[in-house]
Motif scaffolding. Structure first.
Motif, short mmCIF file in Angstrom:
data_model
loop_
_atom_site.label_atom_id
_atom_site.label_comp_id
_atom_site.label_asym_id
_atom_site.label_seq_id
_atom_site.Cartn_x
_atom_site.Cartn_y
_atom_site.Cartn_z
N VAL A 173 12.57 52.35 -52.74
CA VAL A 173 13.16 53.93 -52.43
C VAL A 173 14.50 54.04 -53.15
CG1 VAL A 173 14.03 55.68 -50.83
CG2 VAL A 173 11.81 54.38 -50.42
N SER A 174 15.43 53.21 -53.09
CA SER A 174 16.77 53.07 -53.56
C SER A 174 16.40 53.34 -55.11
CB SER A 174 17.67 52.01 -52.92
OG SER A 174 17.72 51.93 -51.83
N ILE A 175 15.80 52.57 -55.70
CA ILE A 175 15.61 52.66 -57.27
C ILE A 175 15.07 54.07 -57.50
CG2 ILE A 175 14.11 51.66 -59.13
CD1 ILE A 175 14.05 49.16 -57.79
N CYS A 176 14.07 54.66 -56.88
CA CYS A 176 13.87 56.18 -57.25
C CYS A 176 15.11 57.06 -57.10
CB CYS A 176 12.58 56.37 -56.11
SG CYS A 176 11.23 55.55 -56.59
N CYS A 177 15.74 56.80 -55.98
CA CYS A 177 16.92 57.83 -55.78
C CYS A 177 17.88 57.47 -56.85
CB CYS A 177 17.63 57.42 -54.47
SG CYS A 177 16.39 57.81 -53.01
N VAL A 178 18.43 56.27 -57.29
CA VAL A 178 19.25 55.83 -58.21
C VAL A 178 19.02 56.95 -59.58
CG1 VAL A 178 20.23 54.42 -59.75
CG2 VAL A 178 20.17 53.82 -57.34
N VAL A 179 17.71 56.63 -59.92
CA VAL A 179 17.06 57.22 -61.20
C VAL A 179 17.09 58.87 -61.33
CG1 VAL A 179 15.13 57.48 -62.68
CG2 VAL A 179 15.67 55.35 -61.73
N LEU A 180 16.76 59.47 -59.92
CA LEU A 180 16.91 60.82 -59.97
C LEU A 180 18.12 61.12 -59.99
CD1 LEU A 180 15.47 63.59 -59.31
CD2 LEU A 180 15.56 63.02 -56.99
N ASN A 181 19.18 60.62 -59.22
CA ASN A 181 20.53 60.98 -59.00
C ASN A 181 21.26 61.17 -60.48
OD1 ASN A 181 22.90 61.82 -57.31
ND2 ASN A 181 23.65 59.89 -58.49
N ALA A 182 21.08 59.95 -61.15
CA ALA A 182 21.63 59.64 -62.51
C ALA A 182 21.15 60.77 -63.64
CB ALA A 182 21.45 58.26 -63.00
N VAL A 183 19.76 60.84 -63.66
CA VAL A 183 19.11 61.88 -64.49
C VAL A 183 19.58 63.22 -64.34
CG1 VAL A 183 17.06 62.86 -65.27
CG2 VAL A 183 17.37 60.31 -65.17
N SER A 184 19.40 63.62 -62.96
CA SER A 184 19.85 65.09 -62.89
C SER A 184 21.05 65.15 -62.85
CB SER A 184 19.29 65.30 -61.24
OG SER A 184 19.89 64.42 -60.27
N GLY A 185 22.04 64.58 -62.38
CA GLY A 185 23.58 64.55 -62.65
C GLY A 185 23.99 64.58 -64.27
N TYR A 186 23.35 63.92 -64.93
CA TYR A 186 23.62 64.07 -66.35
C TYR A 186 23.35 65.26 -66.93
CZ TYR A 186 23.48 62.72 -71.30
OH TYR A 186 23.80 63.03 -72.63
N ILE A 187 22.08 65.70 -66.57
CA ILE A 187 21.44 66.82 -67.26
C ILE A 187 22.41 68.08 -66.84
CG2 ILE A 187 19.58 68.51 -67.26
CD1 ILE A 187 17.82 66.25 -67.02
N LEU A 188 22.54 68.35 -65.32
CA LEU A 188 23.43 69.30 -64.75
C LEU A 188 24.80 69.36 -65.42
CD1 LEU A 188 21.76 69.58 -61.09
CD2 LEU A 188 21.36 71.15 -63.35
N LEU A 189 25.38 68.23 -65.62
CA LEU A 189 26.78 68.13 -65.95
C LEU A 189 27.13 68.45 -67.35
CD1 LEU A 189 28.36 65.16 -63.87
CD2 LEU A 189 28.93 67.57 -63.64
N PHE A 190 26.10 67.82 -68.34
CA PHE A 190 26.22 67.61 -69.93
C PHE A 190 25.26 68.61 -70.49
CE2 PHE A 190 28.05 63.55 -68.10
CZ PHE A 190 29.12 63.87 -68.25
N LYS A 191 23.97 68.85 -69.92
CA LYS A 191 23.17 69.53 -70.84
C LYS A 191 22.80 70.86 -70.37
CE LYS A 191 22.38 65.94 -73.24
NZ LYS A 191 22.80 65.86 -74.83
N VAL A 192 23.18 71.15 -69.25
CA VAL A 192 23.06 72.67 -68.87
C VAL A 192 24.36 73.31 -68.42
CG1 VAL A 192 21.92 73.86 -66.91
CG2 VAL A 192 20.85 72.07 -68.12
#
Length: 441
Positions: A173-192
Motif C-alpha cells: 500500500v505504501s509503495i502505491c501511495c509513494v508513486v501516486l504522491n510523487a507523480v501527481s505532485g510533479y505534474i501539478l507543480l511543474f507540468k500544469v
C-alpha cells in the motif's frame, strides 16, 4: 494474517533465543512500509526545494499542526492494535466486531479534532504579525483538513491490519501511495498551471495518496474478513470502548505537547532565524524521519512482542527481546544513514551545516532506538503517565537549551536547534530505560 506469516510470527514469539535474522524477516515489510511513508514527506520536501524557500520553510509549521490533529488518532491506533495483537488468536470474531464498531470513534474524533485545531490555528495566525512564512501558512491552513480526515480513516484500517500482522500488504500500500504522491505532485507543480500555492498542492497530493490507501485496505478487509456480516456479542462492550479511549489520552497528550513544541519551534525560527536556515532545518528533519524509520517501524513489532509476552506472563524475556530489538534497529539506522548521505552528496548541494546536522540527527536516532523500545513497553503495561513524563522531559530540556543557544550564545543556524535535541534525547533515553527495566523485573 496469511498462514505462513502467522506460523512465522508464532514461532518467533516462542523462540527463547530471539535472532536478528528472525526479526529481520518479520520486520522488513514494516520497515519498508514506514520508509515509504517517510519517502512521501521527503518527496514533498525535495519538490518544494525547487520553489522559493518560503514554501519549504512553511512545511515545518504545517506538519506540526497536522501532527497535533493526528496525535489522538495515532494513540487510538496503538490502543486498538494492542488489542488486536493480543486477541487475534483467541477470538478473531470478537476482534473483527470491535474493529467494525471503531470506525465511528475514529471518524467522530477525526472530524472534531481537525476542525477545532484548524479553526484555532487559522484564528491565531491573524495575531502573529507580518511574516512571509506565516502568511504562506495562512493561505494553505484549510488544505490540511482533507489530509487529516483521510488519515484518521486510514489509521482505523491500519490498526486492524497491523495488529493482525499484515505487514506485506501495508508495505505494498505504501509503495502505491509513494508513486501516486510523487507523480501527481510533479505534474501539478511543474507540468500544469494551477495558480495554487505549491504547499497546498503538496497537501492535496498527500490526501490523494491517503485516499488510495483507504481504498486498497478497505477492499482487502471487506473481502478477507467480511466484518459487516458478523454479529458476535461482546462482553463489556462499552467498558472496552472507554478503555480504548482513556488508554489513548496520555500518549495523545504527550504527543500533542511534543508537536506543540515543534509548532512553537518553527514559529520561533520564522522570527529569529534566516529563512534559508529554516528551509535547511525542514530538509534535515525530513532526512531525520528517514533515518529513524527503523525506530518507528520496530515500535509496531515491539508492541506485538511485548503484548504477547505480557499476556503469557513471560516478563523474563523482556530484557533479551528489548536488547535484540534495539540492536537490530540501530543496524538499520546505520545503513539508512549511509544511503541518505551518499544520495544527498550526489543529488543535492552539500554544505557544512547540512553535514553536521545530518550527523547529529543520526546520533539522535541511535539513542531513540532504545528510547522507543522502552516507551512501547511502558504503553503495553499501561504506564502511560511514565511515557508522558519522558516526552515532557524531552520538551523541557530542548526548550531550555534552544533559548540558551539562541539568545545567550547567539547561534543563528540549525545547530541551535539540533544540539539541544541531542541532549534532550539522551535525557529521555536514561529516564525511559530506568522506568521500563524497573517495571519488567
Amino acid at each position: 494474517m496469511s498462514k505462513p506469516a502467522l506460523t512465522q510470527y508464532l514461532c518467533l514469539m516462542r523462540n527463547e533465543g530471539l535472532k536478528l535474522g528472525a526479526i529481520a524477516r518479520l520486520a522488513a515489510p514494516v520497515i519498508i512500509s514506514e520508509f515509504l511513508e517517510e519517502v512521501l514527506i521527503v518527496t514533498d520536501s525535495i519538490l518544494l526545494s525547487y520553489m522559493p524557500s518560503v514554501y519549504l520553510a512553511s512545511v515545518g509549521i504545517i506538519d506540526a499542526v497536522l501532527l497535533i490533529i493526528l496525535a489522538y488518532g495515532i494513540a487510538l491506533n496503538d490502543s486498538y492494535q494492542n488489542y488486536f495483537a493480543r486477541y487475534k488468536d483467541k477470538s478473531i470474531a470478537e476482534a473483527i466486531v470491535i474493529f467494525r464498531k471503531a470506525w465511528l470513534k475514529f471518524g467522530i474524533f477525526g472530524i472534531a479534532v481537525s476542525l477545532s485545531v484548524i479553526l484555532i490555528a487559522s484564528f491565531g495566525i491573524r495575531f502573529l504579525g507580518n511574516n512571509d512564512v506565516i502568511e504562506c501558512v495562512g493561505q494553505v491552513i484549510w488544505f490540511i483538513l482533507p489530509l487529516a480526515l483521510c488519515s484518521y480513516i486510514s489509521m482505523w484500517l491500519n490498526s486492524f491490519l497491523m495488529g493482525l500482522g499484515h505487514y506485506r500488504l501495508l508495505a505494498g500500500v505504501s509503495i502505491c501511495c509513494v508513486v501516486l504522491n510523487a507523480v501527481s505532485g510533479y505534474i501539478l507543480l511543474f507540468k500544469v498551471t494551477t495558480h495554487l500555492n505549491p504547499t497546498s498542492i503538496v497537501l492535496l497530493t498527500s490526501a490523494l495518496a491517503e485516499l488510495l490507501a483507504i481504498i486498497i485496505m478497505g477492499i482487502y478487509v471487506l473481502r478477507r474478513y467480511a466484518p459487516w456480516k458478523l454479529d458476535v456479542p461482546i462482553r463489556h462492550d462499552r467498558l472496552l470502548s472507554r478503555i480504548f479511549s482513556y488508554a489513548s489520552v496520555y500518549p495523545a497528550i504527550s504527543e500533542i505537547c511534543f508537536h506543540m513544541g515543534s509548532l512553537v519551534l518553527f514559529l520561533f525560527c520564522s522570527y529569529f532565524f534566516p529563512q534559508n536556515q529554516i528551509a535547511l532545518l525542514t530538509l534535515i528533519f525530513s532526512y531525520w524521519g528517514l533515518i529513524q524509520v527503523p525506530v518507528d517501524a520496530l515500535q509496531e513489532i515491539t508492541l506485538n512482542y511485548f503484548a504477547e509476552i505480557y499476556s503469557k506472563r513471560q516478563s523474563a524475556k523482556f530484557s533479551s527481546y528489548s536488547q535484540m530489538l534495539i540492536r537490530f534497529s540501530r543496524i538499520c539506522c546505520v545503513m539508512l544513514f549511509i544511503i541518505i548521505a551518499v544520495v544527498d552528496i550526489v543529488l543535492e548541494e552539500w554544505s557544512v551545516y547540512k553535514c553536521i546536522g545530518l550527523c547529529i540527527v543520526f546520533v539522535i536516532s541511535l539513542l531513540a532506538c532504545g528510547t522507543e523500545v522502552f516507551n512501547t513497553s511502558l504503553i503495553v503495561r499501561l504506564k502511560n503517565d511514565s511515557y508522558m513524563i519522558g516526552k515532557l522531559l524531552f520538551g523541557a530540556i530542548s526548550c531550555m537549551l534552544i533559548i540558551i543557544g539562541r539568545f545567550a550564545i547567539g547561534i543563528e543556524n540549525i545547530l541551535a536547534i539540533l544540539i539541544p535535541f541531542l541532549f534532550a534525547q539522551l535525557g529521555e533515553n536514561v529516564y525511559s530505560s530506568y522506568r521500563a527495566c524497573k517495571l519488567w523485573r
